[in-house]
Design an enzyme around this catalytic site. Structure first.
Site, PDB file in Angstrom:
ATOM      1  N   ALA A 172       0.555  -1.299  -0.021  1.00 28.48           N
ATOM      2  CA  ALA A 172      -0.160   0.140   0.114  1.00 28.48           C
ATOM      3  C   ALA A 172       0.961   1.340   0.030  1.00 28.48           C
ATOM      4  CB  ALA A 172      -1.148  -0.088   1.324  1.00 28.48           C
ATOM      5  N   ASN A 197      -5.319   3.265  11.222  1.00 26.14           N
ATOM      6  CA  ASN A 197      -4.795   2.231  11.734  1.00 26.14           C
ATOM      7  C   ASN A 197      -4.443   2.124  13.175  1.00 26.14           C
ATOM      8  OD1 ASN A 197      -3.319   4.522  10.873  1.00 26.14           O
ATOM      9  ND2 ASN A 197      -1.403   3.275  11.102  1.00 26.14           N
ATOM     10  N   CYS A 223       5.589   1.282  12.606  1.00 25.79           N
ATOM     11  CA  CYS A 223       6.431   1.947  11.593  1.00 25.79           C
ATOM     12  C   CYS A 223       7.148   3.091  12.588  1.00 25.79           C
ATOM     13  CB  CYS A 223       6.074   2.712  10.620  1.00 25.79           C
ATOM     14  SG  CYS A 223       4.326   1.770   9.863  1.00 25.79           S
ATOM     15  N   GLN A 252      -6.619  -0.521   6.200  1.00 25.72           N
ATOM     16  CA  GLN A 252      -7.442  -0.776   7.463  1.00 25.72           C
ATOM     17  C   GLN A 252      -9.030  -1.005   7.458  1.00 25.72           C
ATOM     18  OE1 GLN A 252      -5.839  -1.882   9.848  1.00 25.72           O
ATOM     19  NE2 GLN A 252      -3.739  -1.191   9.442  1.00 25.72           N
ATOM     20  N   ALA A 311      -2.503  -6.814   1.110  1.00 22.82           N
ATOM     21  CA  ALA A 311      -3.051  -8.247   1.580  1.00 22.82           C
ATOM     22  C   ALA A 311      -2.550  -8.415   2.752  1.00 22.82           C
ATOM     23  CB  ALA A 311      -2.269  -9.124   0.344  1.00 22.82           C
ATOM     24  N   HIS A 312      -1.482  -8.150   3.187  1.00 20.10           N
ATOM     25  CA  HIS A 312      -0.999  -8.609   4.646  1.00 20.10           C
ATOM     26  C   HIS A 312      -1.966  -7.975   5.824  1.00 20.10           C
ATOM     27  CE1 HIS A 312       1.567  -5.093   6.593  1.00 20.10           C
ATOM     28  NE2 HIS A 312       1.460  -4.805   5.164  1.00 20.10           N
TER      29      HIS A 312
HETATM   30  N1  7TS Z   1      -1.726   2.830   5.373  1.00 15.06           N
HETATM   31  C1  7TS Z   1      -2.098   2.198   6.275  1.00 15.06           C
HETATM   32  C2  7TS Z   1      -3.456   2.775   6.993  1.00 15.06           C
HETATM   33  C3  7TS Z   1      -1.395   1.326   7.171  1.00 15.06           C
HETATM   34  O1  7TS Z   1      -2.040   0.947   8.316  1.00 15.06           O
HETATM   35  C4  7TS Z   1      -0.451   0.955   6.595  1.00 15.06           C
HETATM   36  C5  7TS Z   1       0.570  -0.094   7.437  1.00 15.06           C
HETATM   37  C6  7TS Z   1       0.013   1.029   5.456  1.00 15.06           C
HETATM   38  C7  7TS Z   1      -0.555   2.200   4.709  1.00 15.06           C
HETATM   39  C8  7TS Z   1       1.313   0.776   4.652  1.00 15.06           C
HETATM   40  O2  7TS Z   1       0.958  -0.564   4.193  1.00 15.06           O
HETATM   41  P1  7TS Z   1       1.910  -1.520   3.564  1.00 15.06           P
HETATM   42  O3  7TS Z   1       1.385  -2.456   2.604  1.00 15.06           O
HETATM   43  O4  7TS Z   1       2.820  -0.744   2.769  1.00 15.06           O
HETATM   44  O5  7TS Z   1       2.867  -2.181   4.507  1.00 15.06           O
HETATM   45  N2  7TS Z   1       0.127   0.163   9.041  1.00 15.06           N
HETATM   46  C9  7TS Z   1       0.965  -0.311   9.957  1.00 15.06           C
HETATM   47  C10 7TS Z   1       0.553  -0.061  11.295  1.00 15.06           C
HETATM   48  O6  7TS Z   1      -0.364   0.307  11.731  1.00 15.06           O
HETATM   49  N3  7TS Z   1       1.513  -0.626  12.183  1.00 15.06           N
HETATM   50  O7  7TS Z   1       2.468  -1.113  11.359  1.00 15.06           O
HETATM   51  C11 7TS Z   1       2.175  -0.994   9.985  1.00 15.06           C
END
Ligand code: 7TS
Length: 402
Positions: A71, A153, A326, A181, A202-203
């Protein structure tokens, strides 16, 4: 016992998803762009995965859903390409987002500001919600894009995406929502909601890490972020990650098949956990439960530093978070709690607990017991809490910070 309550950071891959992915590592491993049978062997599975994603989100055949690596990539793509297409090569100069977006949106916006873009970071109300009328009041004829997350999140609070979408449509402004989310946690119907671009990953719904997607309404033009071998119709170059795309399809199908039932079951466990933890004095949770993703609690425990609490929970084999993983390595205040209006001290006491459909009743009972003991232990050694007057009967509350 071990209890994983950090499902907003990432989730366990469902064993059924792993099973669906396995043939595409060492059996049907050809490049889907190759013309020979090794390449074409994966086509039926890719087609199925695409169908699974469209169906889960009720996307229209005219829409495009492009697989990405995560994402973060999807969010970067929308923001940077809207900048290129509508600001550098157009007459717009303004983007609207909120103070509580994920860093993949906020950091990209900060970078765009250095490139000369005007960015408005909207405040949230005391529930952590971006209000639709606030969005409306900041849109000008120079606004290229509104980017507001579907659900937070940190707090799980669900924004009025339908209403914001209608405002953007009426004003002729592009609308992007980071639905990381929301997808797999609450119903997301992309024909019922006016939104141009939607990012998901997906994760977060029991699929593999390293595969995300971007929904593009009516397949509208958007300059690619990755140029190269013209994969995915030139939208996003890079050899298709077949096993992971297959995994995403299976995962979204499983997550959305009986979503209302699954939500109700998770909500019952979450509400029980929340009710029990709120029996502790001087604790409160952020946001009205009915407008919150059913798996999330952000709880503040007066006098208990979030990091100390995480350490104690970890000793008890419980994985939680002080907010976005993060940002968890630095001992900074929870920025979302600050945005909601908490003072600095309170914003250091937030603990995020996020359940999944795999969370059991036994794990919840174990967590309640350990959590209460941990609070007693940490308050006993907390000088700031000891200095305060003892409260009469506790002040457990749900909802907002004033
Ligand atoms: N957007 C939101 C709202 C998220 O919660 C996260 C990951 C991402 C984007 C990024 O997604 P990715 O596919 O690039 O990994 N959020 C979190 C969190 O809340 N704690 O660790 C990662």
């Amino acid at each position: 016992m071990q209890v994983y309550l950090d499902n907003n950071a990432t989730t366990m891959v469902d064993p059924l998803v792993v099973e669906a992915m396995m043939p595409f590592f060492s059996e049907a491993y050809g490049n889907p762009n190759s013309l020979h049978k090794f390449g074409t062997a994966s086509h039926p599975a890719l087609t199925r995965a695409i169908d699974q994603v469209y169906k889960a989100l009720n996307a229209n055949d005219n829409d495009d859903i492009v697989f990405t690596s995560c994402a973060t990539e999807s969010n970067n793509w929308v923001l940077k390409s809207v900048f290129s297409d509508y600001i550098v090569n157009g007459d717009k100069d303004h983007i609207i987002t909120s103070e509580v977006e994920h860093p993949s949106v906020l950091s990209t916006c900060k970078w765009l500001e250095e490139e000369g873009v005007k960015v408005t970071y909207l405040p949230v109300n005391d529930q952590g919600i971006v209000e639709a009328h606030t969005v409306k009041s900041f849109i000008t004829d120079k606004t290229a894009l509104v980017s507001i997350m579907w659900a937070s999140n940190e707090t799980g609070m669900i924004n009025p995406i339908q209403e914001i979408g209608e405002i953007c449509k009426e004003k002729g402004v592009l609308f992007h929502s980071d639905a990381v989310q929301a997808v797999g946690k609450i119903p997301v119907d992309l024909q019922a909601t006016y939104v141009d671009f939607v990012s998901f990953s997906a994760h977060k719904f029991h699929g593999p890490k390293g595969v995300g997607a971007l929904f593009i309404r009516d397949s509208q033009a958007l300059t690619p972020l990755l140029h190269g071998g013209e994969h995915m119709g030139g939208r996003r170059s890079g050899t298709l990650n077949v096993p992971y795309i297959v995994g995403m399809g299976k995962a979204i199908e499983l997550a959305t098949a009986n979503i209302l039932d699954t939500m109700a079951k998770i909500r019952t466990k979450r509400d029980h956990l929340e009710d029990e933890l709120l029996k502790l004095s001087d604790t409160f949770t952020v946001g009205d439960r009915t407008n919150r993703t059913p798996n999330t609690i952000l709880i503040s425990i007066k006098g208990v530093e979030g990091e100390g609490m995480l350490w104690d929970l970890n000793n008890g084999q419980i994985g939680a978070s002080t907010g976005s993983a993060c940002a968890s390595e630095d001992l900074e205040a929870n920025t979302v709690m600050l945005a909601i209006g908490a003072d600095n001290e309170l914003a250091h006491t937030g603990i995020r607990l996020s359940l999944s459909r795999f969370t059991t009743d036994e794990e919840i009972e174990y967590t309640i017991k350990h959590f209460k003991e941990a609070v007693a232990r940490l308050r006993a050694i907390s000088s700031s809490f000891a200095k305060q007057q003892p409260t009469k009967g506790g002040e457990a509350t749900e909802c907002s910070i004033h």
